[in-house]
Motif scaffolding. Structure first.
Motif, PDB file in Angstrom:
ATOM      1  N   LYS A 186       0.859  -1.182   0.000  1.00 47.05           N
ATOM      2  CA  LYS A 186       0.000   0.000   0.000  1.00 47.05           C
ATOM      3  C   LYS A 186       0.896   1.233   0.000  1.00 47.05           C
ATOM      4  O   LYS A 186       1.806   1.351   0.808  1.00 47.05           O
ATOM      5  CB  LYS A 186      -0.904  -0.004   1.228  1.00 47.05           C
ATOM      6  CG  LYS A 186      -1.926   1.088   1.238  1.00 47.05           C
ATOM      7  CD  LYS A 186      -2.870   0.923   2.416  1.00 47.05           C
ATOM      8  CE  LYS A 186      -3.932   2.001   2.395  1.00 47.05           C
ATOM      9  NZ  LYS A 186      -4.844   1.864   3.516  1.00 47.05           N
ATOM     10  N   VAL A 232      -3.069   0.734  -3.877  1.00 46.05           N
ATOM     11  CA  VAL A 232      -2.533  -0.608  -3.662  1.00 46.05           C
ATOM     12  C   VAL A 232      -1.859  -1.047  -4.948  1.00 46.05           C
ATOM     13  O   VAL A 232      -2.408  -0.895  -6.040  1.00 46.05           O
ATOM     14  CB  VAL A 232      -3.652  -1.596  -3.274  1.00 46.05           C
ATOM     15  CG1 VAL A 232      -3.105  -3.003  -3.164  1.00 46.05           C
ATOM     16  CG2 VAL A 232      -4.292  -1.171  -1.970  1.00 46.05           C
ATOM     17  N   ILE A 259       0.942  -5.499   2.500  1.00 50.51           N
ATOM     18  CA  ILE A 259      -0.421  -6.013   2.659  1.00 50.51           C
ATOM     19  C   ILE A 259      -0.411  -7.534   2.593  1.00 50.51           C
ATOM     20  O   ILE A 259      -1.001  -8.211   3.425  1.00 50.51           O
ATOM     21  CB  ILE A 259      -1.349  -5.453   1.563  1.00 50.51           C
ATOM     22  CG1 ILE A 259      -1.493  -3.945   1.725  1.00 50.51           C
ATOM     23  CG2 ILE A 259      -2.712  -6.119   1.600  1.00 50.51           C
ATOM     24  CD1 ILE A 259      -2.302  -3.301   0.630  1.00 50.51           C
TER      25      ILE A 259
END
Length: 125
Positions: free
Chosen positions: A75, A80, A114
């Motif tokens: 991120k 993203v 992430i």
């Protein structure tokens, strides 16, 4: 199964057969996914061109840089993306699944991990 498929004039396909078996041949898939296979290893040991003295430069990049690997999902601010390139200095080339670049070269301090990489990238469209 073939009777339902022929009744509704549907093509012969694995997904259509599955819907006919469950009794709902005209059902549509709820989500569309983009699936992309990425390489797991770089097997090229040397670069093609030679240096002075007929020495060949190694092509092996480090496995991890500052705790990040190639194709990790990260991120950056509100966006993203995936790590497409890594440099020993700690800056990364971050792009979307479609290959669109996010802000050029980004420092590892601005990245938040992430999900670690997998051999298949799956993105809901």
């Amino acid at each position: 199964m073939t009777d339902l498929r022929e009744k509704y004039y549907l093509k012969k396909d694995h997904h259509v057969d599955a819907r006919c078996i469950c009794g709902v041949p005209q059902a549509l898939p709820s989500d569309v996914y983009l699936i992309k296979k990425v390489r797991c290893h770089n097997r090229q040991i040397h670069k093609f061109t030679t240096l002075k003295g007929a020495r060949r430069r190694l092509n092996q990049a480090p496995y991890t840089v500052k705790g990040f690997r190639l194709f990790d999902k990260v991120k950056v601010g509100e966006q993203v993306g995936l790590i497409y390139g890594r440099r020993q200095s700690g800056s990364f080339d971050v792009r979307t699944v479609y290959g669109e670049r996010i802000n050029g070269s980004i420092s590892y301090k601005k990245l938040q991990l992430i999900e670690t990489r997998k051999s298949w990238l799956i993105e809901r469209c």
